[in-house]
Design a protein around this motif. Sequence first.
Motif, PDB file in Angstrom:
ATOM      1  N   VAL A   1      -3.533   3.709  -1.873  1.00 29.02           N
ATOM      2  CA  VAL A   1      -3.906   2.791  -2.953  1.00 29.02           C
ATOM      3  C   VAL A   1      -3.077   1.519  -2.840  1.00 29.02           C
ATOM      4  O   VAL A   1      -2.027   1.493  -2.192  1.00 29.02           O
ATOM      5  CB  VAL A   1      -3.698   3.429  -4.347  1.00 29.02           C
ATOM      6  CG1 VAL A   1      -4.663   4.591  -4.557  1.00 29.02           C
ATOM      7  CG2 VAL A   1      -2.251   3.895  -4.513  1.00 29.02           C
ATOM      8  N   GLN A   2      -3.566   0.464  -3.493  1.00 30.64           N
ATOM      9  CA  GLN A   2      -2.872  -0.833  -3.512  1.00 30.64           C
ATOM     10  C   GLN A   2      -2.701  -1.256  -4.976  1.00 30.64           C
ATOM     11  O   GLN A   2      -3.493  -2.038  -5.510  1.00 30.64           O
ATOM     12  CB  GLN A   2      -3.671  -1.864  -2.704  1.00 30.64           C
ATOM     13  CG  GLN A   2      -3.765  -1.503  -1.230  1.00 30.64           C
ATOM     14  CD  GLN A   2      -4.596  -2.480  -0.405  1.00 30.64           C
ATOM     15  OE1 GLN A   2      -5.547  -3.078  -0.912  1.00 30.64           O
ATOM     16  NE2 GLN A   2      -4.255  -2.627   0.871  1.00 30.64           N
ATOM     17  N   PRO A   3      -1.659  -0.740  -5.632  1.00 28.40           N
ATOM     18  CA  PRO A   3      -1.530  -0.910  -7.082  1.00 28.40           C
ATOM     19  C   PRO A   3      -0.773  -2.154  -7.529  1.00 28.40           C
ATOM     20  O   PRO A   3      -0.448  -2.279  -8.719  1.00 28.40           O
ATOM     21  CB  PRO A   3      -0.765   0.353  -7.475  1.00 28.40           C
ATOM     22  CG  PRO A   3       0.134   0.611  -6.309  1.00 28.40           C
ATOM     23  CD  PRO A   3      -0.623   0.178  -5.095  1.00 28.40           C
ATOM     24  N   VAL A   4      -0.444  -3.058  -6.611  1.00 28.43           N
ATOM     25  CA  VAL A   4       0.358  -4.225  -6.977  1.00 28.43           C
ATOM     26  C   VAL A   4      -0.567  -5.394  -7.311  1.00 28.43           C
ATOM     27  O   VAL A   4      -1.498  -5.705  -6.552  1.00 28.43           O
ATOM     28  CB  VAL A   4       1.320  -4.611  -5.841  1.00 28.43           C
ATOM     29  CG1 VAL A   4       2.148  -5.841  -6.241  1.00 28.43           C
ATOM     30  CG2 VAL A   4       2.243  -3.436  -5.511  1.00 28.43           C
TER      31      VAL A   4
ATOM     32  N   THR B   1       0.840  -1.190   0.000  1.00 26.46           N
ATOM     33  CA  THR B   1       0.000   0.000   0.000  1.00 26.46           C
ATOM     34  C   THR B   1       0.879   1.244   0.000  1.00 26.46           C
ATOM     35  O   THR B   1       1.874   1.305   0.720  1.00 26.46           O
ATOM     36  CB  THR B   1      -0.909   0.011   1.249  1.00 26.46           C
ATOM     37  OG1 THR B   1      -1.641  -1.224   1.309  1.00 26.46           O
ATOM     38  CG2 THR B   1      -1.870   1.173   1.228  1.00 26.46           C
ATOM     39  N   CYS B   2       0.476   2.239  -0.788  1.00 27.50           N
ATOM     40  CA  CYS B   2       1.248   3.481  -0.852  1.00 27.50           C
ATOM     41  C   CYS B   2       0.300   4.667  -0.983  1.00 27.50           C
ATOM     42  O   CYS B   2      -0.905   4.505  -1.225  1.00 27.50           O
ATOM     43  CB  CYS B   2       2.241   3.458  -2.016  1.00 27.50           C
ATOM     44  SG  CYS B   2       1.452   3.441  -3.646  1.00 27.50           S
ATOM     45  N   ALA B   3       0.858   5.853  -0.855  1.00 26.96           N
ATOM     46  CA  ALA B   3       0.060   7.062  -1.002  1.00 26.96           C
ATOM     47  C   ALA B   3      -0.299   7.275  -2.470  1.00 26.96           C
ATOM     48  O   ALA B   3       0.476   6.937  -3.374  1.00 26.96           O
ATOM     49  CB  ALA B   3       0.836   8.261  -0.472  1.00 26.96           C
ATOM     50  N   THR B   4      -1.479   7.838  -2.683  1.00 29.96           N
ATOM     51  CA  THR B   4      -1.887   8.184  -4.044  1.00 29.96           C
ATOM     52  C   THR B   4      -0.869   9.165  -4.630  1.00 29.96           C
ATOM     53  O   THR B   4      -0.472  10.124  -3.977  1.00 29.96           O
ATOM     54  CB  THR B   4      -3.282   8.826  -4.037  1.00 29.96           C
ATOM     55  OG1 THR B   4      -4.209   7.877  -3.539  1.00 29.96           O
ATOM     56  CG2 THR B   4      -3.689   9.261  -5.432  1.00 29.96           C
ATOM     57  N   GLY B   5      -0.433   8.896  -5.850  1.00 32.91           N
ATOM     58  CA  GLY B   5       0.574   9.734  -6.486  1.00 32.91           C
ATOM     59  C   GLY B   5       1.990   9.210  -6.334  1.00 32.91           C
ATOM     60  O   GLY B   5       2.900   9.655  -7.036  1.00 32.91           O
ATOM     61  N   PHE B   6       2.183   8.267  -5.402  1.00 33.38           N
ATOM     62  CA  PHE B   6       3.519   7.689  -5.247  1.00 33.38           C
ATOM     63  C   PHE B   6       3.884   6.847  -6.467  1.00 33.38           C
ATOM     64  O   PHE B   6       5.046   6.770  -6.865  1.00 33.38           O
ATOM     65  CB  PHE B   6       3.569   6.833  -3.978  1.00 33.38           C
ATOM     66  CG  PHE B   6       4.947   6.352  -3.614  1.00 33.38           C
ATOM     67  CD1 PHE B   6       5.892   7.224  -3.105  1.00 33.38           C
ATOM     68  CD2 PHE B   6       5.305   5.021  -3.794  1.00 33.38           C
ATOM     69  CE1 PHE B   6       7.173   6.789  -2.783  1.00 33.38           C
ATOM     70  CE2 PHE B   6       6.569   4.570  -3.468  1.00 33.38           C
ATOM     71  CZ  PHE B   6       7.510   5.460  -2.965  1.00 33.38           C
ATOM     72  N   VAL B   7       2.869   6.213  -7.047  1.00 34.76           N
ATOM     73  CA  VAL B   7       3.010   5.487  -8.310  1.00 34.76           C
ATOM     74  C   VAL B   7       2.109   6.188  -9.324  1.00 34.76           C
ATOM     75  O   VAL B   7       1.047   6.697  -8.979  1.00 34.76           O
ATOM     76  CB  VAL B   7       2.594   4.002  -8.141  1.00 34.76           C
ATOM     77  CG1 VAL B   7       2.600   3.278  -9.483  1.00 34.76           C
ATOM     78  CG2 VAL B   7       3.527   3.301  -7.163  1.00 34.76           C
TER      79      VAL B   7
END
Length: 310
Positions: free
Chosen positions: A255-258, A166-172
Amino acid sequence: MILPPPNLLVTFEAAGRLLSFTIAATELNVTRVAVSQQIRALENFLGVPLFYRLHRSIRLTSVGERYHRAISAALEQTVRATAEITRVAESNVVSVMATAGFTTYWLMPNIGAFRQKHPEVELRFIVSDSVLDLNRENIDVAIRYGDPPFPGHNADHLVREVIAPTCATGFVESGRTLSPSELMQYPLIHLDGPYDEQTRWHHWFRAQGMEWRGSQAAITVNTYTNLVQAALDGQGFALVGTPLIERYLVSDTLVQPVDATPIQRRSFYLVTPGDQKPSNVTMLFCAWIREFFDIKSREVGLHSQVPEGA
């Protein structure tokens, strides 16, 4: 039934537990002479010596040891029964214990709904990551993370924790989906300390069939709250998830983009003392939190049944 005067039994319990007339006198707020006289009166009543009087100390006789065990157990049971009746009869206070993570990220953001529904109930929060004895600490209800059974307590399942990178929105880049192997190119936030193996990145990569080789610009924290805050601040990926950070995922703050199957961890349980009847206000709180998670569970089940493409 012929019983000794109750004050003699209270004095005997204190003296036998502390093995000192002087310290017992201080605890009971009486003089040492008064303690000695009451012990002598109890021995005369029973017709047997309860203590050996040594030069600078006292010691229970064999009869005294057996009697002390019985009296201590009886007084403890009396204290518990009195506390239970008092709590049920007069209190509008609910003492709620939970971990720092659950309190910060779930309880505080949602407790307003309970307070609006039951403004007459006063809530007292005890935040602790340690496992506390609810009877001993006079706590009405706890939200405990782990695996039952919890000896001496009743436990109702609430929800299972599910974690994912999980990361902050905009980190990816927005809309981009990462593969597990690509994740090694990003900073990772590690959780150190007495946490489960599943919270470690090497465990997550192993679950994806990969060998952990470390990552660049990684940071390590030793509390769950710092882990979430670091992710919110855009410091990297953290292994966190629902139910604790659900509101951040719903609002797209995190977000969880993985592209990987989330890891199911242990569950949160609603725990109450096993040998006490809960107060009316405690039952109100328990009913509210059960209803909340039951509704969420039904919503998840409903969504999972929606046909593809609907």
